[in-house]
Design a protein around this motif. Structure first.
Motif, PDB file in Angstrom:
ATOM      1  N   PRO A  68       0.487 -23.434  23.429  1.00 23.94           N
ATOM      2  CA  PRO A  68       1.732 -23.315  23.001  1.00 23.94           C
ATOM      3  C   PRO A  68       2.810 -22.270  23.744  1.00 23.94           C
ATOM      4  O   PRO A  68       2.362 -21.281  24.288  1.00 23.94           O
ATOM      5  CB  PRO A  68       1.584 -23.029  21.527  1.00 23.94           C
ATOM      6  CG  PRO A  68       0.324 -22.132  21.341  1.00 23.94           C
ATOM      7  CD  PRO A  68      -0.617 -23.019  22.493  1.00 23.94           C
ATOM      8  N   THR A  70       6.102 -21.885  22.639  1.00 25.29           N
ATOM      9  CA  THR A  70       7.163 -21.179  22.032  1.00 25.29           C
ATOM     10  C   THR A  70       6.566 -20.948  20.789  1.00 25.29           C
ATOM     11  O   THR A  70       5.355 -21.270  20.302  1.00 25.29           O
ATOM     12  CB  THR A  70       8.265 -22.399  21.706  1.00 25.29           C
ATOM     13  OG1 THR A  70       7.656 -23.390  20.803  1.00 25.29           O
ATOM     14  CG2 THR A  70       8.651 -22.952  22.969  1.00 25.29           C
ATOM     15  N   LYS A  72       7.760 -21.373  17.760  1.00 24.45           N
ATOM     16  CA  LYS A  72       7.698 -22.631  16.865  1.00 24.45           C
ATOM     17  C   LYS A  72       6.523 -23.474  16.935  1.00 24.45           C
ATOM     18  O   LYS A  72       5.712 -23.759  15.799  1.00 24.45           O
ATOM     19  CB  LYS A  72       9.008 -23.362  17.212  1.00 24.45           C
ATOM     20  CG  LYS A  72       8.992 -24.615  16.081  1.00 24.45           C
ATOM     21  CD  LYS A  72      10.243 -25.296  16.360  1.00 24.45           C
ATOM     22  CE  LYS A  72      10.641 -26.559  15.518  1.00 24.45           C
ATOM     23  NZ  LYS A  72       9.512 -27.556  15.794  1.00 24.45           N
ATOM     24  N   GLU A  73       6.175 -23.785  18.357  1.00 22.71           N
ATOM     25  CA  GLU A  73       4.601 -24.554  18.553  1.00 22.71           C
ATOM     26  C   GLU A  73       3.471 -23.871  17.961  1.00 22.71           C
ATOM     27  O   GLU A  73       2.707 -24.414  17.549  1.00 22.71           O
ATOM     28  CB  GLU A  73       4.644 -24.807  20.037  1.00 22.71           C
ATOM     29  CG  GLU A  73       5.786 -26.028  20.570  1.00 22.71           C
ATOM     30  CD  GLU A  73       5.526 -25.854  21.978  1.00 22.71           C
ATOM     31  OE1 GLU A  73       4.580 -25.306  22.660  1.00 22.71           O
ATOM     32  OE2 GLU A  73       6.095 -26.548  22.578  1.00 22.71           O
ATOM     33  N   GLU A  76       3.327 -23.666  14.222  1.00 28.56           N
ATOM     34  CA  GLU A  76       3.079 -25.031  13.721  1.00 28.56           C
ATOM     35  C   GLU A  76       1.268 -25.318  13.935  1.00 28.56           C
ATOM     36  O   GLU A  76       0.424 -25.631  12.795  1.00 28.56           O
ATOM     37  CB  GLU A  76       3.696 -26.223  14.394  1.00 28.56           C
ATOM     38  CG  GLU A  76       4.984 -26.391  14.197  1.00 28.56           C
ATOM     39  CD  GLU A  76       5.702 -27.543  15.219  1.00 28.56           C
ATOM     40  OE1 GLU A  76       5.244 -27.714  16.127  1.00 28.56           O
ATOM     41  OE2 GLU A  76       6.874 -27.497  14.874  1.00 28.56           O
TER      42      GLU A  76
END
Length: 295
Positions: A68, A70, A72-73, A76
């Motif tokens: 990942p 970011t 955000k990634e 998740e």
């Protein structure tokens, strides 16, 4: 001393005498200033702004997708049950670098620092042991550490590690140590362990690879390698050799005896201990230094 901060009011001399390289220890740490280093802010920065190595696993199964890039990634994947292990973040973060170098200087060893972030109700890695002395500061949430003595492969090295299948054959009793935010645990090298997170948890793990007598031998080997006598190749010992098997064995015995005498002289050098301490300390501190891309 940093070790004193982790031990809080437990005497350092007693820890080194009764627990270090012997048995686990856990308690409340006094290192409140370090808690902010094990936070989502630090993790987000390392993921988005550096090339810090990131290992992900869920219930013992490694993640095979792309790293990942970011926050955000990463969040998740975390929500899907993946544990994060940010490996050697001290090479990318100034305060973590200082933490690693300080710990190395205090206990004399090479540092392997990780930040672990585990979702509630999950574990990232199954039963295993480490070749390092492991010092863990719980910075967020709670984690339960399952521990058991390793009688099957008790003194592992990085190039001679047991696998999880061996851990399943261990018969020693299992004990559990629960850590909350601000708590600290020490796990000796080779001790079987596994962590479970009943709630979202972040921790800083400081692995310290203390030197062995084999490292002393490596220093002596490097010294001998500077002498052309010991770099000289052996004569042909294959089927084309004009030496029969008896003469080959006698040659090797003679050369082995000469090498043994040289090793004994090198090991008896009164300056060897000082050179060993100086060279290993320099190497350990350099290996924990900040790399490019740090902050």
């Amino acid at each position: 001393m940093l070790l004193d901060e982790l031990l809080n009011d437990f005497p350092r001399e007693r820890f080194l005498r009764e627990h270090y390289q012997r048995s686990p220890y856990s308690g409340r740490a006094a290192a409140e200033r370090l808690l902010k280093l094990g936070s989502w802010d630090t993790i987000d920065t390392l993921i988005e702004q550096t090339e810090c190595d990131l290992l992900l696993a869920r219930q013992g199964v490694p993640y095979t997708g792309a790293r990942p890039r970011t926050a955000k990634e990463a969040r998740e994947l975390f929500a899907q049950g993946y544990t994060f292990a940010l490996r050697q973040p001290d090479q990318h973060h100034a305060e973590l670098s200082e933490l690693a170098r300080t710990f190395s200087a205090e206990l004399h060893g090479r540092i392997n620092l990780h930040i672990y972030c585990t979702p509630a109700g999950h574990h990232g890695f199954g039963w295993h042991c480490d070749p390092e002395e492991v010092f863990i500061l719980q910075t967020t949430g709670r984690k339960d550490y399952l521990l058991r003595e390793n009688t099957l492969h008790p003194v592992p090295l990085p190039d001679a590690m047991p696998n999880g299948a061996l851990a399943a054959k261990e018969t020693t009793p299992v004990e559990t140590r629960s850590l909350g935010a601000g708590d600290f645990i020490y796990i000796p090298a080779g001790h079987w362990h596994m962590a479970q997170a009943p709630e979202e948890a972040i921790s800083i793990s400081i692995g310290l690879m203390a030197p062995t007598l084999l490292d002393v031998l490596d220093l002596v080997r490097a010294t001998l390698a500077s002498n052309p006598t010991w770099r000289k190749r052996l004569p042909s010992l294959g089927r084309a050799s004009d030496l029969d098997d008896a003469r080959k064995l006698e040659l090797l015995r003679t050369l082995g005896a000469q090498l043994g005498g040289e090793l004994q002289r090198a090991l008896s050098d009164p300056m060897l201990p000082l050179r060993f301490l100086a060279q290993t300390a320099q190497f350990y501190l350099r290996s924990a230094g900040l790399r490019g891309g740090g902050r």
